[in-house]
Design a protein around this motif. Sequence first.
Motif, PDB file in Angstrom:
ATOM      1  N   LEU A 270       0.824  -1.217   0.000  1.00 38.99           N
ATOM      2  CA  LEU A 270       0.000   0.000   0.000  1.00 38.99           C
ATOM      3  C   LEU A 270       0.858   1.267   0.000  1.00 38.99           C
ATOM      4  O   LEU A 270       0.560   2.244  -0.705  1.00 38.99           O
ATOM      5  CB  LEU A 270      -0.921  -0.031   1.233  1.00 38.99           C
TER       6      LEU A 270
ATOM      7  N   LEU B 112      -9.143   3.820   1.012  1.00 40.73           N
ATOM      8  CA  LEU B 112      -8.927   2.436   0.599  1.00 40.73           C
ATOM      9  C   LEU B 112     -10.265   1.838   0.166  1.00 40.73           C
ATOM     10  O   LEU B 112     -11.223   1.823   0.953  1.00 40.73           O
ATOM     11  CB  LEU B 112      -8.328   1.610   1.744  1.00 40.73           C
TER      12      LEU B 112
ATOM     13  N   VAL C 297     -12.907  -0.525   2.045  1.00 41.73           N
ATOM     14  CA  VAL C 297     -13.715  -0.108   3.195  1.00 41.73           C
ATOM     15  C   VAL C 297     -14.833   0.846   2.757  1.00 41.73           C
ATOM     16  O   VAL C 297     -14.567   1.888   2.164  1.00 41.73           O
ATOM     17  CB  VAL C 297     -12.834   0.609   4.254  1.00 41.73           C
TER      18      VAL C 297
ATOM     19  N   TYR D 193      -5.025  -5.577  11.091  1.00 42.64           N
ATOM     20  CA  TYR D 193      -5.136  -4.140  10.790  1.00 42.64           C
ATOM     21  C   TYR D 193      -3.941  -3.337  11.309  1.00 42.64           C
ATOM     22  O   TYR D 193      -3.117  -3.849  12.067  1.00 42.64           O
ATOM     23  CB  TYR D 193      -6.405  -3.579  11.456  1.00 42.64           C
ATOM     24  N   GLY D 194      -3.929  -2.052  10.932  1.00 45.54           N
ATOM     25  CA  GLY D 194      -3.061  -1.086  11.586  1.00 45.54           C
ATOM     26  C   GLY D 194      -3.773  -0.659  12.866  1.00 45.54           C
ATOM     27  O   GLY D 194      -4.989  -0.463  12.864  1.00 45.54           O
TER      28      GLY D 194
ATOM     29  N   GLU E 187       1.512  -1.680  12.525  1.00 48.12           N
ATOM     30  CA  GLU E 187       0.810  -2.395  11.459  1.00 48.12           C
ATOM     31  C   GLU E 187       0.728  -3.887  11.777  1.00 48.12           C
ATOM     32  O   GLU E 187       1.741  -4.524  12.017  1.00 48.12           O
ATOM     33  CB  GLU E 187       1.520  -2.166  10.115  1.00 48.12           C
ATOM     34  N   LYS E 188      -0.468  -4.396  11.808  1.00 50.29           N
ATOM     35  CA  LYS E 188      -0.760  -5.818  12.013  1.00 50.29           C
ATOM     36  C   LYS E 188       0.011  -6.437  13.185  1.00 50.29           C
ATOM     37  O   LYS E 188       0.784  -7.396  13.017  1.00 50.29           O
ATOM     38  CB  LYS E 188      -0.513  -6.590  10.720  1.00 50.29           C
TER      39      LYS E 188
ATOM     40  N   ILE F  79      -7.025   1.377  12.251  1.00 51.13           N
ATOM     41  CA  ILE F  79      -7.034   2.350  11.151  1.00 51.13           C
ATOM     42  C   ILE F  79      -8.048   1.840  10.126  1.00 51.13           C
ATOM     43  O   ILE F  79      -7.934   0.719   9.642  1.00 51.13           O
ATOM     44  CB  ILE F  79      -5.625   2.438  10.523  1.00 51.13           C
ATOM     45  N   THR F  80      -9.037   2.698   9.807  1.00 51.10           N
ATOM     46  CA  THR F  80     -10.171   2.206   9.022  1.00 51.10           C
ATOM     47  C   THR F  80     -10.035   2.323   7.503  1.00 51.10           C
ATOM     48  O   THR F  80     -10.877   1.846   6.784  1.00 51.10           O
ATOM     49  CB  THR F  80     -11.454   2.921   9.514  1.00 51.10           C
ATOM     50  N   GLY F  81      -9.025   2.965   6.996  1.00 43.06           N
ATOM     51  CA  GLY F  81      -8.931   3.031   5.530  1.00 43.06           C
ATOM     52  C   GLY F  81      -9.272   4.406   4.972  1.00 43.06           C
ATOM     53  O   GLY F  81      -9.557   4.562   3.787  1.00 43.06           O
TER      54      GLY F  81
ATOM     55  N   TYR G 107      -7.621   8.394   5.322  1.00 49.02           N
ATOM     56  CA  TYR G 107      -6.503   9.166   5.871  1.00 49.02           C
ATOM     57  C   TYR G 107      -6.499  10.572   5.271  1.00 49.02           C
ATOM     58  O   TYR G 107      -6.868  10.753   4.110  1.00 49.02           O
ATOM     59  CB  TYR G 107      -5.150   8.551   5.476  1.00 49.02           C
TER      60      TYR G 107
ATOM     61  N   GLN H  40       4.716  -0.563   3.796  1.00 48.66           N
ATOM     62  CA  GLN H  40       3.492  -0.217   4.514  1.00 48.66           C
ATOM     63  C   GLN H  40       3.402   1.292   4.724  1.00 48.66           C
ATOM     64  O   GLN H  40       4.367   1.907   5.194  1.00 48.66           O
ATOM     65  CB  GLN H  40       3.462  -0.922   5.885  1.00 48.66           C
TER      66      GLN H  40
ATOM     67  N   THR I  71       1.716   2.617   7.007  1.00 48.73           N
ATOM     68  CA  THR I  71       1.749   2.823   8.464  1.00 48.73           C
ATOM     69  C   THR I  71       3.184   3.064   8.945  1.00 48.73           C
ATOM     70  O   THR I  71       3.410   3.913   9.814  1.00 48.73           O
ATOM     71  CB  THR I  71       1.146   1.605   9.200  1.00 48.73           C
TER      72      THR I  71
END
Length: 293
Positions: free
Chosen positions: A111, A131, A134, A173-174, A193-194, A206-208, A210, A232, A234
């Motif tokens: 990403l 993103l 989402v 997720y982040g 991140e993850k 983090i929902t996607g 920004y 990433q 993030t």
Amino acid sequence: MKPIRKAIFPVAGLGTRFLPATKAMPKEMLPVVDRPLIQHLVDEAREAGIEHFIFVTGRNKAVIEDYFDRQFELELTLKERNRLADLKLLSADLPEAGTASFTRQQSPLGLGHAVWCARELVGREPFALLLPDVLVQHKPGCLAQMIDAYRSADDNANVIAVEEVPMERISSYGVVGVGPPKGKMFSISEMVEKPPRDKAPSNLIITGRYILQPEIFDLLETQTGGAGGEIQITDSMITLARTQPFYGLKFEGRSFDCGSKIGFLTANVAYAMERPDLGPALREEIKKLLGGK
Ligand code: G1P
């Protein structure tokens, strides 16, 4: 405070979770009710005041570019058949000439790399990143809520939409750590991140969506691989957070992870339920299905 005029939509992903549906069609073109997923995202961005739509595409994604263009034969046929309402709908959805740009992510490096591919098109101004996996169902939309909150923040602020998830899903997720409040938002104290469940700083992901400052591009330029070996976003945000403020906004509305089958199916039901032309009939059909008959 510089306005947010441009939005990046990274749409280069392979969509392997939806095979065979996505064998010959990008996952972003899968319909949620009767609008492609990507159109819902563009709707949200446009409602938030975005003027320029930047798509980071990849191989086999040319149909997305075609979708955001005129279709003369179709328009002519609709005109001949006097289907003026349909015609109006088509042109209302179309970005104005010159306001949609397409660039390619030539290798699937993650990403962060996809976002970096849009650096020349964004230039040196803050931008939105959405993103397409989402969807957030709410009026005003998630990005409009974020831009509203961003206006009251410091000049070089970055804003991320966050929401709570059950801890057993956290490692997909982040994840952000929660610092002091700032108006409707809170300062983000850390990001990861993850993370494995026991390393997650909170249950806020983090929902996607920004809002990022252009300095992120300078960091992405040299960003090395992180979680899953991918570049990433993030990880570059973690570095940027050392010199610029990062805020989290718990947005209003329900999110759907359309990258998963269950999220995608639920989004279809939820969006159809809200439609006056479909909702009542769909409710009846669902009742029948649930009744087992
Ligand atoms: C990406 C981001 C992650 C974020 C997620 C939201 O992950 O890297 O921080 O929480 O989107 O959907 P991906 O789903 O691409 O693995």
